[in-house]
Design an enzyme around this catalytic site. Structure first.
Site, PDB file in Angstrom:
ATOM      1  N   ASP A   1      26.680  36.183  15.038  1.00 36.84           N
ATOM      2  CA  ASP A   1      26.484  36.792  13.569  1.00 36.84           C
ATOM      3  C   ASP A   1      27.576  37.296  13.177  1.00 36.84           C
ATOM      4  OD1 ASP A   1      26.207  38.997  15.397  1.00 36.84           O
ATOM      5  OD2 ASP A   1      24.712  39.890  13.893  1.00 36.84           O
ATOM      6  N   GLU A   2      27.450  37.320  11.808  1.00 35.09           N
ATOM      7  CA  GLU A   2      28.671  38.220  10.832  1.00 35.09           C
ATOM      8  C   GLU A   2      29.916  38.239  11.494  1.00 35.09           C
ATOM      9  OE1 GLU A   2      26.020  41.673   8.846  1.00 35.09           O
ATOM     10  OE2 GLU A   2      26.230  41.907  10.962  1.00 35.09           O
TER      11      GLU A   2
END
Ligand code: NAG
Ligand code: NAG
Ligand code: NAG
Ligand code: NAG
Ligand code: NAG
Length: 531
Positions: A311-312
């Site tokens: 993620d991210e």
């Protein structure tokens, strides 16, 4: 005075004085609510000194240890317990329940796993077995869930316990019911993780997602790469050794809880979260490193699934590296950093897919969103847009339309706290509440409460997580029609909170209230304080 009566009287006084009435907790109701139950007003009496579990058919260490554990939970002060008041019985009394027949119908399994059988049945003084108590389950996991339910049916009555006649048939609505803890932003002692596992079992949660490392600190002690924790942990004592991990995995497994580690790569944003950028996807040595690391990780965490994160990812760091720019131009993907990420994740997935342990994996939703080619049994973990249900419901639709299993966390980020009653919104979120076919709904295997660690360490982990995670637990276990109303849940949740407090956990209050049994020896504590 009977505790329930006392609460009613105090509640009424509150109303008379013009205050908001206190919540009137239920007595002997189970949390999460069973799928089907038929409680009656008649009851039997359990005397702690004579009560025993009678195990028939199959047994094993997991069952034997659980029985010992539950005896302690049910009768916390067996030796000391002497009430100066005699216990009461009335016309509904139907005799003594001196044992519970624990009937495990198949051989024990060693480890919990995705899709394990957790159903069980309880009969107390039922028409087909008057005067007797039964707990029946096909699997050892069902026995564990049933023991928890049985322990919650007991209502103290001076020095003994009442248990009403009832028949319960119970099973989970969703097979994956998780809780995530983050041990990178703050280290959490092994004891607090184990306390969390106990509380998970008391709420019938079955998957501990351990976000063990991140930019902030790397407490995982690797034999292959000792430098990771030597340089990455906050201090030499803020680490998880091989032995710590083994003891946590075993502790969870004995309670029917899977332990799923997350080694999040390529890594998160450099700013404002951390200091370091993501792994350089153009450097082949990094893939050899990952292969060796994951080989080790999968031997320490025996569950079939790993969480690969993803993620991210911040592209700023990649953008600043001229080698990466050159690499991308050679591949004709100049400027398209999500393509580069896709390339990285594809390689990682290939590595993990080829490990001797043949693991499956969970990934955060970005991996799916970016179109990475993932294996069919991948579980896509939806976490974004917690404040915009329209968007995460759309994501549920998309992921399941593509045929992937999924779990939902968007609405269950428990680390976001606020002043006021905040559990209603957790209770009103339902992973099946999106437009999709029956087949799509079946692909939603559950959900997970997340407790990120920016503002959480050993001092507030338990109180901040519970009983708020209990709300998610019921949403994932009980029938959807049971969990429609927060009003109906409130008195049961209040009882459950008091129950957990009574078992010795510092779980926070839901609202103005008091727990009848929560009496501390204030004088002794005062005396122990220094002058
Ligand atoms: C248990 O029975 C009593 C009466 O003996 C009744 O007041 C109470 O509501 C029953 N509890 C449950 C959970 O059904
Ligand atoms: C345990 O249960 C079995 C099967 O119902 C029964 O034969 C046996 O007598 C019970 N044992 C005790 C100690 O009650
Ligand atoms: C770029 O590659 C060269 C040669 O492999 C290496 O020496 C250098 O450290 C790399 N630069 C970065 C920023 O990674
Ligand atoms: C990149 O594009 C050029 C020109 O279109 C082409 O000759 C080359 O084969 C491409 N390289 C790759 C790796 O696709
Ligand atoms: C849930 O409850 C409803 C209403 O009582 C019932 O129709 C449905 O069959 C239940 N679902 C399951 C899986 O038991």
């Amino acid at each position: 005075m009977h505790p329930a009566l006392l609460v009613t009287v105090v509640g009424l006084i509150g109303v008379v004085l013009g205050g908001t009435p206190l919540v009137n907790p239920t007595v002997g109701k189970v949390w999460p609510c069973p799928q089907a139950e038929a409680p009656e007003d008649t009851y039997m009496i359990i005397r702690p000194h004579t009560f025993f579990f009678n195990v028939t058919r199959n047994t094993c260490a997991i069952v034997d240890e659980a029985l010992l554990r539950y005896k302690k939970i049910m009768f916390p002060s067996l030796a000391a317990k002497k009430s100066k008041y005699p216990w009461r019985k009335d016309d509904n009394f139907r005799g003594y329940l001196d044992n519970l027949q624990v009937v495990l119908l198949t051989k024990c399994e060693e480890r919990p796993y995705q899709g394990m059988d957790e159903q069980y049945e309880i009969k107390i003084n039922s028409p087909d077995a008057p005067g007797e108590g039964f707990l029946l389950a096909q699997s050892v996991w069902g026995i564990l869930r049933g023991l928890e339910t049985f322990s919650q049916l007991l209502v103290p009555n001076a020095a003994v316990y009442n248990v009403n006649s009832t028949q319960i048939r119970d099973f989970p609505r969703f097979s994956y019911r998780g809780l995530m803890l983050d041990t990178s932003r703050h280290y959490l002692p092994v004891s607090k993780i184990k306390e969390t596992l106990d509380l998970m079992a008391m709420n019938k949660l079955n998957a501990f997602h351990w976000h063990i490392v991140d930019d902030q600190s790397f407490p995982y002690v690797s034999s292959a790469y000792p430098g990771l924790s030597e340089q990455g942990a906050y201090s030499p004592s803020h680490v998880y050794t091989e032995g710590d991990i083994a003891s946590i995995v075993t502790y969870g497994n004995k309670r029917g809880i899977r332990v799923l580690p997350e080694f999040d790569t390529p890594g998160r944003d450099g700013e404002p979260d951390g200091t370091y950028g993501p792994i350089d996807p153009t450097n082949d040595a990094n893939y050899n490193f990952l292969k060796t690391l994951f080989e080790e990780v999968t031997t320490r965490f025996p569950d079939h699934y790993l969480h690969l994160g993803g993620d991210e990812v911040s592209f700023d760091c990649w953008k600043s590296n001229p080698n990466i720019t050159t690499f991308m131009s050679q591949l004709n993907i100049t400027g398209d950093y999500s393509k580069l990420e896709e390339l990285y994740i594809s390689k990682l997935i290939e590595i993990v897919g080829n490990l001797p342990t043949k693991n499956g994996y969970l990934v955060w939703q970005e991996v799916f969103d970016n179109g990475v080619n993932i294996a069919d049994d991948t579980v896509v973990h939806i976490w974004k847009n917690g404040n915009t249900p329209l968007i995460f419901k759309e994501e549920l639709k998309k992921v399941t339309a593509a045929g992937y299993n999924t779990i939902l966390s968007s609405c269950w980020y428990l680390n976001y706290i606020s002043y006021g009653v905040d559990w209603h919104k957790y209770y009103q979120c339902d992973p099946h509440d999106f437009k999709g076919t029956e087949a799509q709904k079946r692909l939603v295997i559950g959900g997970e409460a997340c407790m990120w660690g920016e503002y959480v360490d050993r001092t507030n982990l338990i109180s901040r997580t519970w009983p708020r995670a209990s709300v998610v637990a019921e949403k994932l276990w009980s029938n959807a029609t049971i969990t429609l109303s927060t009003d109906q849940a409130t008195p049961r949740l209040e009882e459950h909170r008091c129950r957990l407090l009574g078992r010795g956990y510092d779980v926070e209050p839901l609202w103005q209230s008091f727990c009848a049994a929560d009496v501390i020896d204030d004088e002794e504590i005062q005396n122990s304080l220094e002058l």
